[in-house]
Motif scaffolding. Structure first.
Motif, PDB file in Angstrom:
ATOM      1  N   TYR A   1      -9.838   1.188  -5.967  1.00 55.83           N
ATOM      2  CA  TYR A   1      -9.174   1.604  -5.119  1.00 55.83           C
ATOM      3  C   TYR A   1      -8.882  -0.106  -4.573  1.00 55.83           C
ATOM      4  O   TYR A   1     -10.395  -1.047  -4.070  1.00 55.83           O
ATOM      5  CB  TYR A   1      -9.963   2.643  -4.242  1.00 55.83           C
ATOM      6  CG  TYR A   1     -10.477   3.991  -4.637  1.00 55.83           C
ATOM      7  CD1 TYR A   1      -8.973   4.969  -4.172  1.00 55.83           C
ATOM      8  CD2 TYR A   1     -11.151   3.864  -5.570  1.00 55.83           C
ATOM      9  CE1 TYR A   1      -9.261   6.022  -5.457  1.00 55.83           C
ATOM     10  CE2 TYR A   1     -11.185   5.009  -6.222  1.00 55.83           C
ATOM     11  CZ  TYR A   1     -10.330   6.187  -6.220  1.00 55.83           C
ATOM     12  OH  TYR A   1     -10.329   7.535  -6.544  1.00 55.83           O
TER      13      TYR A   1
ATOM     14  N   VAL B   1      -3.797   1.718  -6.013  1.00 51.99           N
ATOM     15  CA  VAL B   1      -4.859   2.237  -7.306  1.00 51.99           C
ATOM     16  C   VAL B   1      -4.561   1.068  -7.769  1.00 51.99           C
ATOM     17  O   VAL B   1      -3.327   0.882  -8.519  1.00 51.99           O
ATOM     18  CB  VAL B   1      -5.038   3.259  -7.621  1.00 51.99           C
ATOM     19  CG1 VAL B   1      -5.390   2.948  -8.886  1.00 51.99           C
ATOM     20  CG2 VAL B   1      -5.706   4.628  -6.786  1.00 51.99           C
TER      21      VAL B   1
ATOM     22  N   HIS C   1     -11.462  -3.873  -1.962  1.00 54.96           N
ATOM     23  CA  HIS C   1     -11.803  -2.893  -2.894  1.00 54.96           C
ATOM     24  C   HIS C   1     -12.817  -1.775  -3.470  1.00 54.96           C
ATOM     25  O   HIS C   1     -14.688  -3.060  -2.120  1.00 54.96           O
ATOM     26  CB  HIS C   1     -11.683  -3.345  -4.046  1.00 54.96           C
ATOM     27  CG  HIS C   1     -12.501  -4.648  -4.756  1.00 54.96           C
ATOM     28  ND1 HIS C   1     -12.026  -5.984  -4.687  1.00 54.96           N
ATOM     29  CD2 HIS C   1     -13.496  -4.031  -5.426  1.00 54.96           C
ATOM     30  CE1 HIS C   1     -12.997  -6.522  -5.298  1.00 54.96           C
ATOM     31  NE2 HIS C   1     -14.392  -5.178  -6.625  1.00 54.96           N
TER      32      HIS C   1
ATOM     33  N   VAL D   1     -10.273   6.224   1.339  1.00 55.41           N
ATOM     34  CA  VAL D   1     -10.050   6.854   0.025  1.00 55.41           C
ATOM     35  C   VAL D   1     -11.180   8.753  -0.439  1.00 55.41           C
ATOM     36  O   VAL D   1     -10.061   9.572  -0.967  1.00 55.41           O
ATOM     37  CB  VAL D   1     -10.660   6.158  -0.835  1.00 55.41           C
ATOM     38  CG1 VAL D   1     -11.493   6.114  -1.596  1.00 55.41           C
ATOM     39  CG2 VAL D   1     -10.955   4.678  -1.380  1.00 55.41           C
TER      40      VAL D   1
ATOM     41  N   TYR E   1       0.560  -1.518   0.092  1.00 55.96           N
ATOM     42  CA  TYR E   1       0.326  -0.115  -0.202  1.00 55.96           C
ATOM     43  C   TYR E   1       1.136   1.892   0.098  1.00 55.96           C
ATOM     44  O   TYR E   1       1.810   1.240   0.463  1.00 55.96           O
ATOM     45  CB  TYR E   1      -0.940   0.159   1.279  1.00 55.96           C
ATOM     46  CG  TYR E   1      -2.166  -1.615   1.425  1.00 55.96           C
ATOM     47  CD1 TYR E   1      -2.991  -0.907  -0.051  1.00 55.96           C
ATOM     48  CD2 TYR E   1      -1.418  -2.159   1.634  1.00 55.96           C
ATOM     49  CE1 TYR E   1      -4.090  -2.170   0.226  1.00 55.96           C
ATOM     50  CE2 TYR E   1      -2.527  -3.706   1.449  1.00 55.96           C
ATOM     51  CZ  TYR E   1      -3.503  -3.991   0.643  1.00 55.96           C
ATOM     52  OH  TYR E   1      -4.428  -4.873   1.070  1.00 55.96           O
TER      53      TYR E   1
ATOM     54  N   LEU F   1      -3.461  10.207  -8.561  1.00 55.17           N
ATOM     55  CA  LEU F   1      -3.773   8.991  -8.007  1.00 55.17           C
ATOM     56  C   LEU F   1      -2.521   7.593  -8.879  1.00 55.17           C
ATOM     57  O   LEU F   1      -2.586   7.166  -8.304  1.00 55.17           O
ATOM     58  CB  LEU F   1      -4.908   8.645  -9.396  1.00 55.17           C
ATOM     59  CG  LEU F   1      -6.410   9.119  -9.083  1.00 55.17           C
ATOM     60  CD1 LEU F   1      -7.125   7.929 -10.055  1.00 55.17           C
ATOM     61  CD2 LEU F   1      -6.549   7.874  -7.501  1.00 55.17           C
TER      62      LEU F   1
ATOM     63  N   LEU G   1      -4.036   2.424   1.592  1.00 57.64           N
ATOM     64  CA  LEU G   1      -4.722   2.387   0.785  1.00 57.64           C
ATOM     65  C   LEU G   1      -3.356   2.180  -1.273  1.00 57.64           C
ATOM     66  O   LEU G   1      -2.875   2.966  -1.518  1.00 57.64           O
ATOM     67  CB  LEU G   1      -4.620   4.102  -0.076  1.00 57.64           C
ATOM     68  CG  LEU G   1      -5.823   4.944  -1.283  1.00 57.64           C
ATOM     69  CD1 LEU G   1      -7.403   3.907  -2.045  1.00 57.64           C
ATOM     70  CD2 LEU G   1      -6.173   5.893  -1.180  1.00 57.64           C
TER      71      LEU G   1
END
Length: 146
Positions: free
Chosen positions: A100, A90, A117, A46, A14, A141, A88
């Motif tokens: 995510y 992507v 997710h 998020v 992450y 992102l 977190l």
């Protein structure tokens, strides 16, 4: 606790972390955080990231992210008064969508208590029709890419 064959990803998978305190009301009658609360933690990490990086304004953003898919695998119980460290990353950026991935960890535990997710589809605030991701959103992102 796990009844799934999903493999758990450690902290190093992450890119961003947020510490979230559990609340007394998060526990259910079985003495652990209720499963629906895990999704609240997902949403919190998020949206905190999007707000902090300046690409989300709840009242004024032209595009808004709507959750169209969610999933969670549970490996260990969490309980009040623990702090949850939400990781977190992507996994996929599309034309108008983002997948995510989130790992929920006990403080200092290298393995997740849960991971899952959700997918945001970004839509025009007024029409609710899909809208291509902005360059600004894509830029924030990129550092989260798995």
């Amino acid at each position: 606790m796990s009844t799934t064959s999903a493999s758990a990803h450690g902290r190093d998978a992450y890119r961003h972390f947020l510490s979230i305190p559990t609340r007394w009301m998060d526990n259910d009658v079985y003495g652990h955080v209720n499963n629906v609360v895990y999704y609240s933690y997902f949403d919190t990490v998020v949206n905190e990231y999007l707000l902090r990086t300046g690409v989300l304004d709840f009242g004024a953003s032209e595009a808004i992210g709507l959750v169209v898919e969610t999933q969670c695998n549970y490996f260990k119980s969490l309980a009040f008064p623990e702090r949850v460290e939400a990781g977190l990353r992507v996994a996929r950026v599309g034309t108008s969508s983002v997948r995510y991935e989130i790992g929920l960890f006990r403080e200092k535990d290298p393995q997740p208590a849960a991971q899952g997710h959700f997918v945001h589809v970004y839509v025009d605030r007024a029409t609710r029709r899909p809208k291509p991701l902005s360059d600004a959103l894509r830029a924030v992102l990129t550092p989260l890419a798995a």
